[in-house]
Design a protein around this motif. Structure first.
Motif, short mmCIF file in Angstrom:
data_model
loop_
_atom_site.label_atom_id
_atom_site.label_comp_id
_atom_site.label_asym_id
_atom_site.label_seq_id
_atom_site.Cartn_x
_atom_site.Cartn_y
_atom_site.Cartn_z
N THR A 1 0.93 -1.25 -0.22
CA THR A 1 -0.05 0.03 -0.13
C THR A 1 0.66 1.06 -0.11
O THR A 1 1.92 1.32 0.40
N GLY A 2 0.45 2.09 -0.62
CA GLY A 2 1.10 3.60 -0.58
C GLY A 2 2.21 3.39 -1.49
O GLY A 2 2.18 2.95 -2.60
N ALA A 3 3.37 3.81 -1.05
CA ALA A 3 4.70 3.99 -1.88
C ALA A 3 5.61 3.02 -1.60
O ALA A 3 6.70 3.02 -2.07
N ALA A 4 5.25 2.13 -0.83
CA ALA A 4 6.04 0.87 -0.43
C ALA A 4 6.62 -0.19 -1.85
O ALA A 4 5.97 -0.05 -2.58
N MET A 5 7.73 -0.49 -1.53
CA MET A 5 8.01 -1.66 -2.60
C MET A 5 8.90 -2.75 -1.65
O MET A 5 9.19 -2.64 -0.46
N GLY B 1 2.08 -2.73 -5.46
CA GLY B 1 3.00 -1.91 -5.56
C GLY B 1 2.83 -0.62 -6.28
O GLY B 1 2.39 -0.53 -7.71
N ARG B 2 2.91 0.74 -5.59
CA ARG B 2 3.00 2.00 -6.27
C ARG B 2 3.91 2.87 -5.59
O ARG B 2 3.72 3.59 -4.96
N PRO B 3 5.21 2.53 -6.06
CA PRO B 3 6.65 3.17 -5.55
C PRO B 3 6.63 4.59 -6.12
O PRO B 3 5.81 4.87 -7.11
N ALA B 4 7.45 5.43 -5.68
CA ALA B 4 7.90 6.76 -6.15
C ALA B 4 8.43 6.58 -7.48
O ALA B 4 9.16 5.60 -7.89
N THR B 5 8.79 8.00 -8.11
CA THR B 5 9.39 7.72 -9.46
C THR B 5 10.75 7.18 -9.43
O THR B 5 11.53 7.42 -8.45
N GLY B 6 11.05 6.44 -10.16
CA GLY B 6 12.59 5.72 -10.38
C GLY B 6 12.47 4.43 -9.74
O GLY B 6 13.44 3.75 -10.16
N ASN C 1 0.87 -4.48 -10.17
CA ASN C 1 1.90 -3.11 -9.61
C ASN C 1 2.28 -2.26 -10.78
O ASN C 1 2.24 -2.25 -11.86
N LYS C 2 2.58 -1.07 -10.31
CA LYS C 2 2.72 0.05 -11.20
C LYS C 2 3.59 1.04 -10.78
O LYS C 2 3.87 1.34 -9.48
N CYS C 3 4.37 1.47 -11.85
CA CYS C 3 5.49 2.41 -11.45
C CYS C 3 5.61 3.57 -12.50
O CYS C 3 4.95 3.25 -13.39
N VAL C 4 6.30 4.53 -12.14
CA VAL C 4 6.39 5.59 -13.12
C VAL C 4 7.73 5.57 -14.06
O VAL C 4 7.64 5.48 -15.26
N GLY C 5 8.93 5.18 -13.45
CA GLY C 5 10.15 5.21 -14.14
C GLY C 5 10.69 3.75 -14.19
O GLY C 5 11.90 3.83 -14.96
N GLU D 1 2.28 -2.56 -14.82
CA GLU D 1 2.40 -1.38 -15.61
C GLU D 1 3.26 -0.13 -15.39
O GLU D 1 4.01 -0.05 -14.16
N SER D 2 4.10 0.27 -16.23
CA SER D 2 5.45 1.09 -16.25
C SER D 2 5.24 2.14 -17.04
O SER D 2 4.57 2.18 -18.14
N GLY D 3 5.90 3.30 -16.78
CA GLY D 3 5.88 4.58 -17.73
C GLY D 3 6.88 4.56 -18.44
O GLY D 3 7.22 5.50 -19.45
N THR D 4 7.87 3.52 -18.43
CA THR D 4 9.16 3.42 -19.33
C THR D 4 9.18 2.00 -19.61
O THR D 4 8.66 1.19 -19.11
N SER D 5 10.27 1.78 -20.30
CA SER D 5 10.64 0.45 -20.70
C SER D 5 11.39 -0.53 -19.49
O SER D 5 12.24 0.23 -18.77
N PRO D 6 10.97 -1.59 -19.44
CA PRO D 6 9.99 -2.61 -19.82
C PRO D 6 8.72 -2.46 -19.11
O PRO D 6 8.69 -2.04 -18.04
#
Length: 926
Positions: free
Chosen positions: A116-120, A140-145, A166-170, A198-203
């Motif tokens: 939950t939150g930004a944990a990984m 998982g919803r971690p911070a950018t990077g 699970n989903k991340c930005v970078g 899901e990711s905002g960058t590869s892969p």
């Protein structure tokens, strides 16, 4: 006090670890976080955070060993990074009672790490041997990077895990496989399902930086990248290997993404993809043109908001569709696991399937056999719907199954071990047979749903086979109170003997009921099946019920009446006889005033379950009622001492036929006993499966060295009734336990026959001997006036020089029954205890002229008050009145002649000449 407890715990830990034995730390979603709780049992389970601390602590006590964390099913919410720096194995999939690893079921007992939150999750930041097995990693919803689920490093193995939503930005949507500087160990992912990340960058899913990482029999699908670049589901700048895996339906925006990023150092063997790899070592990979899955989710990427719900991911089915090109398309060399993600055998046929699931039947069927030798692994068995289709299946080991169904007519024997069915045991019943269960537990332990099929909308004699049954909803139920009836079962007052039971009312073990469901149906009761000693209180009320009690076989198996009697006091069960009601009443004064009480038995293809009434139960009269057109009324009487029965049934055409009987009472069958009061106890030792394979009662054959046996049958041309006389060296000529009293059926409108011993009317009469001149009183009941016949339908073990004669004191005729001839007579309604007798007579004492049977002739008055003659055609007959005047002189025109001349009432004499012999009969016309 706490310091003392902690000191004791530490001492124990030191002792154990010095022997280099791994410790098992038990973790539960509700486990304790107290520092005084050691986690070394399920009773002392700890939280996940406490379990991680204990794992780190225990590893410092001696030479490090691979301690284990066992995680009980449930959801563990992580709000911060979870990091391990020690060698550890973490297993999910426990119910919280297991003592052995083989007992867990990660499919049924889902163990979820929900970030939950930004944990990984970071499993290790150093080269340690870490195994994660049977876990679901999600949310998982971690911070950018950072990466969606987190990172794993050298020495880590993921097996039987699901990484989803699970989903991340970078970073990588699912996992980053991160290399530790100077480390040499690789990473293994096996039997895993990596979906909807899901990711905002590869892969979209995985990035690999640990050399020689191996991915085996894993499915990577429905992952998503929001960019427009040509990205891959898996990327890596080092040499890695992927075997027997599916990589498909992964999207870059609205376009199918590449399965693998560029790089010539990868080895791809026997995989399936929808976008082919363009470089690396490629061997026997296949291209799929459509989704190979049973039912993947309707979207790619992580659930986010109302349009992408986690429930959609959870309900998806990534097993292989029937006929998929991925079936039997893998390489066995790289199939190192023994089971797939569902716990099924990893190789079902000769070749492993591609992906995390083997294509396996969802159920297994057995014709006999035993639980310890099914050919299925423990995990596979725990996820299999097992059916016993026929024969006897034996529980002889402690195992789990998903469910166990025993088909009608099949047998389940619970001999040893503990069977744990996730979805229960079902004993089925249909119109042909009922499944049976045998166990040897004095304390009932087997929980099951027990069925009994009732094929028509009648009332049935029934008793439940589980300990906490209630009257089924929508049915009508009556119990019997022995205080309300005479010995002949006629009414003694109002309806005190039939007690109504409302739907939902408790039903008592061993008590018989009349159950009416209103339509053809299958009654089901779920609970602990009856086992061990079951006492039933019997009553005796002189002048009312006279000790007739309605009881029932309480077990989901057959019950030996012979063993029931042998195992109970003769003082409580003086007759040693049980009764079933059979066929139909047709009377306006049956067991209840002004009602019709229809009782019959039906045999469906060898399965007999006895009916009670035809048209239902009437609350207004307080007892069973009915309205059908009855045929006859009878009882089945079974005497255990001599293994002798009295029985008749009616076929579908309404024709009475003989039927064979055994002493095995079908499961859930209610029946009558006669008692002096006291307790009747049913025991496991009295139970059995029916080895003959049918539910029908059967009669044991009479051997040549047994005594004389005679079965007498009376009929009015529609209804049939029986009585038995036989010789046993153990019986006496007076009333004893080898005899069965006649259960008379008041108000049936049908004939009944019985012998007499003292004051007892007997359905079964056992004698010590039958010699020349023995004469037995033979009683007869006519509910209505009619024409009747009596015959000996079964005569066994007779002396060739002995004949069985029927003496009619009203007509002064002796008739030979030995050859199977039927004696014809007429009678008004009433009970006649002295009209007939059976005479056992030597042939040498019989003259031809006195013996009508030897001339095959007979004269009697019918119910129509006309003279009937049975004789060969063209026999001469002369009729005289009592003054000697000849009234009629004629010849017979057929084998049976009715004299149609209307004669005044009085005494007449008939002289009949046939085949050179003469018969003179005295008759009385009304």
């Amino acid at each position: 006090m706490k310091s003392k407890i902690l000191l004791i715990i530490i001492t124990v830990m030191v002792t154990v670890n010095l022997t280099a034995e791994p410790l098992i730390i038990h973790v539960s979603p509700t486990g304790s976080s107290e520092t005084t709780v050691n986690g070394l049992s399920w009773e002392n389970a700890v939280s996940l955070a406490r379990g991680r601390s204990l794992a780190n602590y225990y590893s410092t006590l001696a030479t490090p060993v691979e301690n284990q964390i066992w995680m009980k099913a449930g959801t563990y919410d992580l709000t911060s990074s979870f990091q391990l720096n020690v060698q550890i194995t973490i297993y999910g999939g426990f119910a919280g009672t297991e003592t052995a690893l083989s007992e867990r079921n990660w499919v049924a007992n889902q163990t979820i790490l929900n970030q939950t939150g930004a944990a990984m999750v970071i499993w290790s930041n150093a080269e340690k041997d870490v195994l994660l097995d049977g876990l679901i990693l999600q949310g998982g919803r971690p911070a950018t990077g950072s990466n969606g689920c987190g990172a794993i490093t050298n020495g880590t193995t993921l097996r039987n895990c699901i990484i989803r939503n699970n989903k991340c930005v970078g970073g990588s949507g699912a996992l980053a496989i991160t290399n530790v500087s100077g480390a040499t160990k690789n990473v293994i992912i096996e039997n895993c399902l990596i979906i909807n990340n899901e990711s905002g960058t590869s892969p979209q899913a995985i990035s690999i930086a640990v050399p020689n990482t191996e991915i085996r029999n894993t499915t990577i699908a429905n992952n998503y990248n929001s960019t427009t670049a040509t990205t891959a589901a898996i990327t890596g700048g080092v040499a890695y290997k992927v075997y027997n895996s599916i990589v498909c339906n992964n999207y870059n925006g609205t376009t199918l993404a590449k399965s693998f990023g560029n790089g010539a150092s990868k080895e791809l063997v026997n995989n399936a993809w929808d976008v082919a790899a363009t470089d690396g070592t490629l061997t026997n990979n296949i291209l799929v043109s459509s989704s190979p899955f049973v039912a993947a989710t309707g979207f790619q990427g992580a659930a986010n908001g109302t349009d992408k719900l986690l429930s959609s991911i959870e309900s998806a089915d990534f097993r292989l569709t029937s006929g998929s090109t991925c079936i039997n398309a893998g390489n066995n060399t790289y199939a190192t696991a023994t089971s797939d993600l569902a716990g099924n055998n990893r190789i079902q046929n000769t070749t492993v399937d591609i992906g995390c699931y083997e294509d396996t039947p969802p159920s297994a069927s057995f014709s006999g056999g035993n639980l310890s030798n099914t050919g299925l692994t423990d995990i596979q068995l725990a996820n299999t719907d097992v059916t016993v289709s026929s024969g006897e299946f034996i529980i002889d080991a402690s195992k789990k199954v998903k469910s166990l169904t025993v088909a009608p007519g099949a047998k389940l024997s619970h001999n040893s071990g503990t069977l744990t069915p996730t979805n229960g045991i079902l004993l089925e019943s249909d119109a042909n047979a009922t499944a049976t269960l045998m166990d040897n537990y004095e304390t009932p332990t087997v929980v099951a749903t027990v069925q009994q099929h009732l094929s028509t909308a009648r009332n049935w004699y029934y008793t439940p086979a589980v300990s906490t049954a209630t009257v089924p909803n929508g049915s009508t139920c009556f119990g019997y109170d022995e205080t309300g009836l005479n010995e002949d079962m006629s009414v003694q007052g109002a309806s005190a003997f039939w007690k109504p039971f409302a739907s939902g009312s408790p039903m008592t073990q061993g008590k018989g009921y009349i159950l009416q469901t209103g339509s053809s149906t299958t009654v089901s009761h779920t609970g602990t099946t009856n086992s061990g000693d079951i006492p039933v209180t019997l009553t005796y009320n002189s002048g009312k019920g006279n000790g007739y009690n309605l009881v029932g076989n309480p077990y989901p198996s057959y019950l030996s009446w012979q063993l029931v009697n042998a195992g109970n006091s003769a003082a409580n069960m003086p007759t040693g006889t049980m009764w079933y009601r059979t066929v139909n009443y047709n009377s306006k004064n049956a067991w209840m005033p002004n009602t019709t009480y229809n009782i019959d038995d039906v045999v469906y293809n060898g399965t007999r379950f006895y009916k009670a009434t035809t048209a239902g139960l009437s609350a207004s009269t307080g007892g069973p009622t009915g309205g059908g057109t009855g045929i006859t009324d009878n009882e089945v009487a079974w005497n255990y001492e001599g293994s002798v029965y009295v029985f008749a049934t009616v076929n579908a055409a309404g024709i009475p036929t003989p039927s064979t009987v055994s002493n095995l009472i079908p499961p859930m069958q209610a029946f009558w006993v006669k008692s002096n009061g006291g307790t009747l106890t049913f025991r496991n030792t009295m139970r059995s499966h029916n080895t003959g394979g049918t539910n029908a009662f059967k009669s044991p054959g009479k051997s040549e060295n047994e005594g004389m046996f005679v079965r007498l049958t009376v009929t009015n041309g529609v209804g049939t009734n029986e009585a038995v006389v036989y010789v046993s060296p153990d019986a006496s000529n007076s009333f004893d336990s080898y005899d069965a009293p006649k259960f008379l059926n008041s108000g049936s409108g049908q004939p009944e026959i019985f012998t007499v011993a003292g004051n007892e009317k007997l359905a079964i009469n056992a004698l010590n001997d039958l010699s020349d001149g023995t004469e037995l009183p033979l009683g007869f009941v006519a509910e209505r006036g009619n024409n009747f016949s009596v015959s000996a339908t079964e005569i066994l073990n007779t002396d060739p020089g002995l004949q069985l004669k029927l003496k009619d004191y009203q007509t002064n005729v002796e008739f030979d029954l030995t050859g199977g001839q039927a004696y014809q007579f007429s009678s008004e309604s009433g009970t006649y205890s002295n009209r007939f007798s059976l005479v056992f007579k030597s042939k040498s004492g019989i003259t031809a002229i006195e013996d009508p049977a030897t001339s095959n002739v007979q004269v009697f008055v019918g119910h129509d008050n006309l003279i009937h003659i049975i004789a060969p055609e063209n026999s001469n007959y002369v009729i005289f009145n009592q003054t000697g005047q000849k009234i009629i002189d004629n010849i017979t025109r057929a084998s049976r002649t009715t004299v149609r001349t209307i004669l005044p009432g009085g005494i007449y004499f008939v002289s009949l000449s046939s085949e050179g012999k003469m018969l003179s009969s005295k008759i009385i016309l009304q």
